[in-house]
Design a protein around this motif. Structure first.
Motif, short mmCIF file in Angstrom:
data_model
loop_
_atom_site.label_atom_id
_atom_site.label_comp_id
_atom_site.label_asym_id
_atom_site.label_seq_id
_atom_site.Cartn_x
_atom_site.Cartn_y
_atom_site.Cartn_z
N MET A 1 4.66 -0.70 -11.13
CA MET A 1 4.06 0.27 -10.24
C MET A 1 2.66 -0.18 -9.83
O MET A 1 2.21 0.13 -8.74
CB MET A 1 4.03 1.64 -10.89
N CYS A 2 2.01 -0.92 -10.70
CA CYS A 2 0.67 -1.41 -10.41
C CYS A 2 0.68 -2.23 -9.12
O CYS A 2 -0.21 -2.08 -8.27
CB CYS A 2 0.16 -2.25 -11.58
N HIS A 3 1.70 -3.07 -8.97
CA HIS A 3 1.79 -3.90 -7.77
C HIS A 3 1.99 -3.04 -6.52
O HIS A 3 1.46 -3.37 -5.46
CB HIS A 3 2.93 -4.92 -7.90
N LYS A 4 2.74 -1.95 -6.66
CA LYS A 4 2.97 -1.07 -5.50
C LYS A 4 1.66 -0.41 -5.08
O LYS A 4 1.35 -0.33 -3.90
CB LYS A 4 4.00 0.01 -5.84
N PHE A 5 0.87 0.08 -6.06
CA PHE A 5 -0.41 0.70 -5.74
C PHE A 5 -1.36 -0.33 -5.12
O PHE A 5 -2.08 -0.03 -4.17
CB PHE A 5 -1.05 1.33 -6.97
N GLN A 6 -1.35 -1.54 -5.65
CA GLN A 6 -2.21 -2.60 -5.12
C GLN A 6 -1.81 -2.91 -3.69
O GLN A 6 -2.65 -3.09 -2.81
CB GLN A 6 -2.15 -3.85 -5.98
N ARG A 7 -0.51 -2.97 -3.44
CA ARG A 7 -0.01 -3.25 -2.08
C ARG A 7 -0.45 -2.14 -1.12
O ARG A 7 -0.87 -2.41 0.00
CB ARG A 7 1.51 -3.36 -2.11
N MET A 8 -0.36 -0.89 -1.57
CA MET A 8 -0.79 0.23 -0.73
C MET A 8 -2.29 0.10 -0.42
O MET A 8 -2.71 0.32 0.72
CB MET A 8 -0.49 1.56 -1.42
N THR A 13 -4.67 1.97 2.19
CA THR A 13 -4.70 3.28 1.54
C THR A 13 -5.99 3.41 0.74
O THR A 13 -6.32 2.56 -0.07
CB THR A 13 -3.49 3.45 0.60
#
Length: 108
Positions: A1-8, A13
């Motif tokens: 999930m860390c990668h998803k937040f970083q991508r956002m 974002t």
């Protein structure tokens, strides 16, 4: 999930509202399977652990990126309080039983 937040974050974002997991052990299907009709403790434990991990991740992301802010809605606590004390929120136990168990018939 860390990668998803970083991508956002990388996509722009800067403000995020995250709605946490509900007490999944209190969903009607799991309560119906219980002989006591109580919430499933292990499923609730997993929901709580997930929420704790997400809040720690959001805190870390916010610390790494000062321009990022977030809000976390604690669905777990909100719903669990309602399930445990429906009268405190202006709802009767009967209504709660009907919502959780559609086939519930009020005792006569």
């Amino acid at each position: 999930m860390c990668h998803k937040f970083q991508r956002m974050y990388d996509l722009g974002t800067r403000r995020l509202l995250f709605v946490g997991a509900a007490p999944l052990g209190c969903c009607p299907m799991l309560r119906e399977q219980s002989p006591t009709k109580e919430c499933h403790a292990e499923a609730n434990y997993l929901s709580a652990r997930y929420n704790n991990a997400v809040t720690m991740l959001l805190r870390d992301m916010s610390a790494m990126h000062p321009g990022m802010s977030y809000a976390f809605f604690d669905t777990y606590t909100a719903l669990l309080q309602y399930i445990r004390q429906p009268e405190a929120y202006g709802t009767s136990t009967t209504l709660q039983c009907r919502l959780l168990h559609p086939s519930y018939k009020k005792p006569t």
